[in-house]
Write a protein that holds these residues in place. Sequence first.
Motif, PDB file in Angstrom:
ATOM      1  N   ASP A 103     -16.407  -6.041  -3.579  1.00  0.00           N
ATOM      2  CA  ASP A 103     -15.920  -5.347  -2.389  1.00  0.00           C
ATOM      3  C   ASP A 103     -14.766  -4.436  -2.787  1.00  0.00           C
ATOM      4  O   ASP A 103     -13.616  -4.869  -2.857  1.00  0.00           O
ATOM      5  CB  ASP A 103     -15.461  -6.376  -1.356  1.00  0.00           C
ATOM      6  CG  ASP A 103     -14.860  -5.716  -0.131  1.00  0.00           C
ATOM      7  OD1 ASP A 103     -15.294  -4.606   0.217  1.00  0.00           O
ATOM      8  OD2 ASP A 103     -13.948  -6.320   0.483  1.00  0.00           O
ATOM      9  N   ASP A 104     -15.092  -3.210  -3.026  1.00  0.00           N
ATOM     10  CA  ASP A 104     -14.103  -2.243  -3.511  1.00  0.00           C
ATOM     11  C   ASP A 104     -13.429  -1.600  -2.305  1.00  0.00           C
ATOM     12  O   ASP A 104     -13.775  -0.493  -1.893  1.00  0.00           O
ATOM     13  CB  ASP A 104     -14.848  -1.195  -4.353  1.00  0.00           C
ATOM     14  CG  ASP A 104     -13.931  -0.125  -4.918  1.00  0.00           C
ATOM     15  OD1 ASP A 104     -12.708  -0.367  -5.004  1.00  0.00           O
ATOM     16  OD2 ASP A 104     -14.443   0.951  -5.266  1.00  0.00           O
ATOM     17  N   ASN A 105     -12.468  -2.327  -1.737  1.00  0.00           N
ATOM     18  CA  ASN A 105     -11.830  -1.790  -0.517  1.00  0.00           C
ATOM     19  C   ASN A 105     -10.472  -1.149  -0.794  1.00  0.00           C
ATOM     20  O   ASN A 105      -9.814  -0.660   0.123  1.00  0.00           O
ATOM     21  CB  ASN A 105     -11.758  -2.853   0.586  1.00  0.00           C
ATOM     22  CG  ASN A 105     -10.870  -4.023   0.215  1.00  0.00           C
ATOM     23  OD1 ASN A 105      -9.948  -3.892  -0.594  1.00  0.00           O
ATOM     24  ND2 ASN A 105     -11.126  -5.172   0.818  1.00  0.00           N
ATOM     25  N   LYS A 106     -10.061  -1.203  -2.043  1.00  0.00           N
ATOM     26  CA  LYS A 106      -8.837  -0.512  -2.478  1.00  0.00           C
ATOM     27  C   LYS A 106      -7.581  -0.978  -1.748  1.00  0.00           C
ATOM     28  O   LYS A 106      -6.580  -0.256  -1.676  1.00  0.00           O
ATOM     29  CB  LYS A 106      -8.990   1.014  -2.380  1.00  0.00           C
ATOM     30  CG  LYS A 106     -10.181   1.551  -3.180  1.00  0.00           C
ATOM     31  CD  LYS A 106      -9.957   2.935  -3.729  1.00  0.00           C
ATOM     32  CE  LYS A 106     -11.207   3.491  -4.415  1.00  0.00           C
ATOM     33  NZ  LYS A 106     -11.631   2.698  -5.597  1.00  0.00           N
ATOM     34  N   ILE A 107      -7.649  -2.206  -1.228  1.00  0.00           N
ATOM     35  CA  ILE A 107      -6.472  -2.783  -0.568  1.00  0.00           C
ATOM     36  C   ILE A 107      -6.273  -4.194  -1.102  1.00  0.00           C
ATOM     37  O   ILE A 107      -7.223  -4.980  -1.143  1.00  0.00           O
ATOM     38  CB  ILE A 107      -6.682  -2.872   0.966  1.00  0.00           C
ATOM     39  CG1 ILE A 107      -6.667  -1.491   1.612  1.00  0.00           C
ATOM     40  CG2 ILE A 107      -5.612  -3.764   1.617  1.00  0.00           C
ATOM     41  CD1 ILE A 107      -5.317  -0.789   1.624  1.00  0.00           C
ATOM     42  N   SER A 108      -5.077  -4.499  -1.524  1.00  0.00           N
ATOM     43  CA  SER A 108      -4.752  -5.894  -1.774  1.00  0.00           C
ATOM     44  C   SER A 108      -3.403  -6.162  -1.112  1.00  0.00           C
ATOM     45  O   SER A 108      -2.989  -5.401  -0.236  1.00  0.00           O
ATOM     46  CB  SER A 108      -4.802  -6.232  -3.265  1.00  0.00           C
ATOM     47  OG  SER A 108      -3.912  -5.436  -3.996  1.00  0.00           O
ATOM     48  N   ILE A 109      -2.749  -7.243  -1.477  1.00  0.00           N
ATOM     49  CA  ILE A 109      -1.575  -7.636  -0.679  1.00  0.00           C
ATOM     50  C   ILE A 109      -0.471  -6.598  -0.769  1.00  0.00           C
ATOM     51  O   ILE A 109       0.221  -6.336   0.205  1.00  0.00           O
ATOM     52  CB  ILE A 109      -1.098  -9.042  -1.095  1.00  0.00           C
ATOM     53  CG1 ILE A 109      -2.195 -10.054  -0.725  1.00  0.00           C
ATOM     54  CG2 ILE A 109       0.209  -9.410  -0.401  1.00  0.00           C
ATOM     55  CD1 ILE A 109      -1.868 -11.490  -1.063  1.00  0.00           C
ATOM     56  N   GLU A 110      -0.320  -5.988  -1.932  1.00  0.00           N
ATOM     57  CA  GLU A 110       0.676  -4.914  -2.043  1.00  0.00           C
ATOM     58  C   GLU A 110       0.094  -3.579  -1.559  1.00  0.00           C
ATOM     59  O   GLU A 110       0.475  -2.505  -2.039  1.00  0.00           O
ATOM     60  CB  GLU A 110       1.249  -4.837  -3.467  1.00  0.00           C
ATOM     61  CG  GLU A 110       2.073  -6.072  -3.818  1.00  0.00           C
ATOM     62  CD  GLU A 110       2.815  -5.994  -5.149  1.00  0.00           C
ATOM     63  OE1 GLU A 110       2.937  -4.897  -5.715  1.00  0.00           O
ATOM     64  OE2 GLU A 110       3.275  -7.048  -5.618  1.00  0.00           O
ATOM     65  N   ASP A 111      -0.837  -3.674  -0.614  1.00  0.00           N
ATOM     66  CA  ASP A 111      -1.413  -2.502   0.053  1.00  0.00           C
ATOM     67  C   ASP A 111      -2.344  -1.739  -0.890  1.00  0.00           C
ATOM     68  O   ASP A 111      -3.200  -2.351  -1.498  1.00  0.00           O
ATOM     69  CB  ASP A 111      -0.285  -1.623   0.617  1.00  0.00           C
ATOM     70  CG  ASP A 111      -0.771  -0.764   1.785  1.00  0.00           C
ATOM     71  OD1 ASP A 111      -1.034  -1.324   2.876  1.00  0.00           O
ATOM     72  OD2 ASP A 111      -0.904   0.461   1.614  1.00  0.00           O
ATOM     73  N   ASP A 112      -2.182  -0.447  -0.989  1.00  0.00           N
ATOM     74  CA  ASP A 112      -3.074   0.405  -1.776  1.00  0.00           C
ATOM     75  C   ASP A 112      -3.145  -0.103  -3.226  1.00  0.00           C
ATOM     76  O   ASP A 112      -2.131  -0.148  -3.914  1.00  0.00           O
ATOM     77  CB  ASP A 112      -2.511   1.833  -1.717  1.00  0.00           C
ATOM     78  CG  ASP A 112      -3.440   2.846  -2.357  1.00  0.00           C
ATOM     79  OD1 ASP A 112      -4.308   2.466  -3.156  1.00  0.00           O
ATOM     80  OD2 ASP A 112      -3.267   4.043  -2.042  1.00  0.00           O
ATOM     81  N   THR A 113      -4.365  -0.468  -3.669  1.00  0.00           N
ATOM     82  CA  THR A 113      -4.476  -0.999  -5.040  1.00  0.00           C
ATOM     83  C   THR A 113      -4.105   0.030  -6.092  1.00  0.00           C
ATOM     84  O   THR A 113      -3.876  -0.324  -7.246  1.00  0.00           O
ATOM     85  CB  THR A 113      -5.906  -1.495  -5.348  1.00  0.00           C
ATOM     86  OG1 THR A 113      -6.832  -0.425  -5.110  1.00  0.00           O
ATOM     87  CG2 THR A 113      -6.274  -2.694  -4.487  1.00  0.00           C
ATOM     88  N   ASP A 114      -4.020   1.272  -5.690  1.00  0.00           N
ATOM     89  CA  ASP A 114      -3.704   2.310  -6.671  1.00  0.00           C
ATOM     90  C   ASP A 114      -2.293   2.131  -7.238  1.00  0.00           C
ATOM     91  O   ASP A 114      -1.924   2.777  -8.212  1.00  0.00           O
ATOM     92  CB  ASP A 114      -3.864   3.698  -6.053  1.00  0.00           C
ATOM     93  CG  ASP A 114      -3.983   4.774  -7.134  1.00  0.00           C
ATOM     94  OD1 ASP A 114      -4.608   4.497  -8.178  1.00  0.00           O
ATOM     95  OD2 ASP A 114      -3.428   5.877  -6.943  1.00  0.00           O
ATOM     96  N   VAL A 115      -1.533   1.230  -6.661  1.00  0.00           N
ATOM     97  CA  VAL A 115      -0.202   0.972  -7.206  1.00  0.00           C
ATOM     98  C   VAL A 115      -0.296   0.245  -8.562  1.00  0.00           C
ATOM     99  O   VAL A 115       0.645   0.269  -9.358  1.00  0.00           O
ATOM    100  CB  VAL A 115       0.648   0.179  -6.183  1.00  0.00           C
ATOM    101  CG1 VAL A 115       0.308  -1.301  -6.180  1.00  0.00           C
ATOM    102  CG2 VAL A 115       2.129   0.413  -6.399  1.00  0.00           C
TER     103      VAL A 115
END
Lengths: 694, 694
Positions: B194-206
């Motif tokens: 599930d590539d939703n690009k969100i994890s707990i620290e928000d945008d996974t791009d961080v």
Amino acid sequence: MSSVPAVLDWSELDARAVDTARLLAADAVQKVGNGHPGTAMSLAPAAYLLYQKVMRHDPADPHWAGRDRFVLSCGHSSLTQYVQLYLAGYPMGLDDLKSLRTWGAQTPGHPEVHHTPGVEVTTGPLGQGIANAVGMAMAARRERGLYDPESQESPFDHRVYVIASDGDVQEGVSGEAASLAGHQQLGNLTVLYDDNKISIEDDTDVAFSEDVAARHEAYGWHVQTVDWTGGADGYAEDVQALWDAYAAAAAETHRPSLIVLRTIIAWPAPNAQNTGGSHGSALGDDEIAATKELLGFPADRSFVVEDDVIAHTRSARDRGAAAHAAWDEQFGAWRAASPEQAELYDRLTARRLPDGWTDALPTYEASEKGVATRVASGDVLSALAPVLPELWGGSADLAGSNNTTPKGQPSFLPPERSTGKFQGDWYGRVLHFGIREHAMGSILNGIALHGPTRPYGGTFLVFSDYMRPAVRLAALQQLPVTYVWTHDSIGLGEDGPTHQPVEHLASLRAIPGLDVVRPADANETVAAWQAVVEQTERPAALALSRQNLPVFPRGDADGETWGDASLTARGAYVLLDADDPDVVLVATGSEVQLAVEARGLLAAEGVSARVVSMPCREWFERQDAGYRDSVIPPQVRARVAVEAGVSLGWRDVVGDAGRIISLEHFGASADFARLYDEFGITASAVAAAAHDSI
Amino acid sequence: MSSVPAVLDWSELDARAVDTARLLAADAVQKVGNGHPGTAMSLAPAAYLLYQKVMRHDPADPHWAGRDRFVLSCGHSSLTQYVQLYLAGYPMGLDDLKSLRTWGAQTPGHPEVHHTPGVEVTTGPLGQGIANAVGMAMAARRERGLYDPESQESPFDHRVYVIASDGDVQEGVSGEAASLAGHQQLGNLTVLYDDNKISIEDDTDVAFSEDVAARHEAYGWHVQTVDWTGGADGYAEDVQALWDAYAAAAAETHRPSLIVLRTIIAWPAPNAQNTGGSHGSALGDDEIAATKELLGFPADRSFVVEDDVIAHTRSARDRGAAAHAAWDEQFGAWRAASPEQAELYDRLTARRLPDGWTDALPTYEASEKGVATRVASGDVLSALAPVLPELWGGSADLAGSNNTTPKGQPSFLPPERSTGKFQGDWYGRVLHFGIREHAMGSILNGIALHGPTRPYGGTFLVFSDYMRPAVRLAALQQLPVTYVWTHDSIGLGEDGPTHQPVEHLASLRAIPGLDVVRPADANETVAAWQAVVEQTERPAALALSRQNLPVFPRGDADGETWGDASLTARGAYVLLDADDPDVVLVATGSEVQLAVEARGLLAAEGVSARVVSMPCREWFERQDAGYRDSVIPPQVRARVAVEAGVSLGWRDVVGDAGRIISLEHFGASADFARLYDEFGITASAVAAAAHDSI
């Protein structure tokens, strides 16, 4: 950025030195009878290139701040490094090579930092070195940002070089770290991967057939392949091609570099080459003799180093001195132009804290509603951020839960990686590890090894398990790394048993050299951070609550005298006393409030109890016997310990007559108050245990 | 191999059921006030497809041997599964969803096997589920080989499905397991990422910008991407495209499949979608009401399930019954044709050992020169291989050191992966994990969860740290996994402190539900293996010596009476007694010989000592008090414990008057005899401690 010279100067003497290195490795293992000769033999040209032609370093000053860093991730091949240290003229003699793997030797089985000059990091557990190097590369960037962020070229630019093996790239921790290195655009990192297709179970094809180069490209790395097996006449050690790859890697400023070097292990040993046996066993006298003959060395002599060879390789000292002198000039110019940063440099280099730094620390008023200790920890980090620029860190994707983000500080990120929540700065200080606890642990080690900054990293306490190999290495290397491990018990509640630490406090206390600190309230948390920051040679683990904990009064309050929170630094102290106590109640963290409450219950029954808060058993054990006996009087045998975890280790504190209120099984998913109640970790249980014990 | 039907049948009712699932998830989290709604909402179509259209399963029989397996690697999104279990008609009611994350509920915060029917595995710690699924897929192949290796189609063919999150693919353990899955050509495995690009620290791009698809291609996976964000009108949940991907994955027989599904978390919540907040927090009443309105549900009601929707989804029961009946027929035909394998099937399914299986076990004559316990363990494995086909396993690239390869057995490998040392067989039994200890641990769990085989895995004891998250989950899930951890102390010698376990025995004993077994000699090793094989609901760790240990006499010998090795199963026993002993010497593993020697030294001084061998403290604690007191008499307060590790936990055994000979620091690189001597772990130290204690 230090760079590789434009032209490779390679002579017959260089080739002879490389062969000398191979044979020294084979001889050293043969002498002691065990060890890992194969890789040291076949990688001798690659390691020689690094130490003699590529890296900026000064054998006379292994701690020179301007040096490139070297990490032997495949630590079992320690001779790869020891032999080069010897050839280059570090404090390493032939006798040291001869005493390989023996008691007290300069040359232990795996490289050990603080033990062998020129060794930057203790390696051996595979995968760690690559991740350590990622930390070093990050630390180098942060250091540059602290001292010299604006200039084009800086004395604080240097590269980090790694030699890694199949095992290193198979281990998950290196994958995690490599992914983050690509993300962080660590152009100052070069990893040489020795693709020899042999590990202990022989042909790696039994378990390993992925495309390592393509995987690293997927991480955003700059990848080059140099194949020494592809020559028309068979195996050919094309040092020029490897040199070119090193140079291209150094020229790449915004991607970490992987050089896949295809070798044959134990080259050129006629029979041992390309075998699993040569990985981890002595070759045998006959095989070594045959190899020597092949290379034109006397077959019947060991540890042969010809005078012209050693004279040639020791010129590394002259080059090192010249590079050092040039750097000193550059450094002097920087110093003159940057007096404020120079002051910071001097302070950090001396591992000194600034005067009055503790003035910034918060204090908390007594409060029954209380504060979670993780919140107090976050307050400390925000308060210290402006005062201690060396303190930096972050979380493995739990920043909001771990309270690891100091307010108003930029993230350590390429600016184009900024997100809606986090502003990136190339030289920022908030670290985002992603969901990669193990790499976080290893990267923290790398940062601490590089110096001079002080890193911390957070996750849930239960996931300290994911980091454990790195935590052990922090303790073994005496690195001042701080772990911010929150949600430290069943007190985390609804997430249930997979997320509730039960055995972790005990199992972490088992690690020699790690301080496990579990503060009981907000003020203990502040004092704990202070004590941790003041230590420079040990890692420390803060175990912090998710849930609010009452903030205890201090001094005279409510008709009682409460112990001062500053006593936290002594590891244990009398929080609430009783005249001539019948029983001593010892607790840590969130359970101290239960001991306090139990004391009240007992008082109503005419039993006088002392409450001891014991935030850190390791610190307490370092106190003198007088203090320890003053806190837990030997003559009071009735004792109760209470901690929401396994009892393992508490018998030492409470003795045969004591009782332990603990949790000997996994938790469950429910709100935390219910769990404490269901599992019998309550004030009345403590009081009942006190009666039992008396 | 079960396969996905050719045409997707998708109706308005299906779409309504998906929306129902989303809202049930949002409502359940809102009711308890905490949890993870976002992924359960946006993944509802994917999970619904699996449970209603793709997987072969029977809600009436969650343990049906013919079922496809499902692993929710992102266990925090437990509602993704709970809601589908409810819709499909498993024993899961609306009331269960309403009691999410509360004490005793069927619906804990993370899925728990043995607790909720239809949950195959306890997940939550990220990355584990993917690796567990790799183990399940391997177990399925091994099972096929045991029962039905020849036929084209078999009742033992089934697929393993995984739903995974960003966290799962970031964790190193999943990378290790994925690399091995590609190598093993596990065509029966489908992972939906599930590539939703969100994890707990928000945008996974961080923290996360790698190309996950390309990385898995590098591992040799079959990779497909389905992007629901790319529609012309914005986000469009193209179930047909996902269905097609599932079908293509099922059609791929020799590569594991990854489906990268690009989603928007918490879709279609108008404000919460695509936010880190929706990952781990309740959405709030207003947001849920707005979402309900958007979906045409009454905004003021919770847990709404329309009659036609539930009637529609409960047709999964009929499909399950039909599939089950068809399978029963296939299974019956196999049974009739394969009586011998059917007998094995029945035995393994009942977790029964064959009559007389212990006859195969070796015994050892007394010998001072002795045998390393790792060697004895290897002998046991070779002896049992023909008798217990369910016993299989291997090592993380240390087979020769861990003695984990039973003689003459083929490797579990695609035949074309055979190497010079190891012959591969698609259905073989020797496992090669590569240098991937963590994945090994998680794969062992997956094999045990899948059943019916009994897996073991080996590495050095010190590297149990790398596997620790998986070991904890084995204990939590009560899985009969066996760890073969050799080189169990400083006795490993020259490799030095990075390879010498010191804190490991203590830290492993801290894990509830794990048996830590450290046999003192070859015969204890045999007895230990017997006891471990006879247990079916606990993991066990064998801590085995690298170095030779004397094989003790048994019964009457040398004028003494030696306790029988079969007493190993009781955890501790009197190895050598004394009339009315002055002191009890307790030891484990390689240190038992020191206690025996110390007893002799003490006897010469007129002190009578009993020697207790204590190979497993957990087993001993499970004995009745009478037996325990008969081994360590309460009235004998003079006691000494000796173990080459930290003392943590030994005070419980020796009491206040006792002494502990231990190692409270890391080891060093030297031969093992020197280390024991330098660190004071000697018979004379034991004898001196005995005097102290008396």
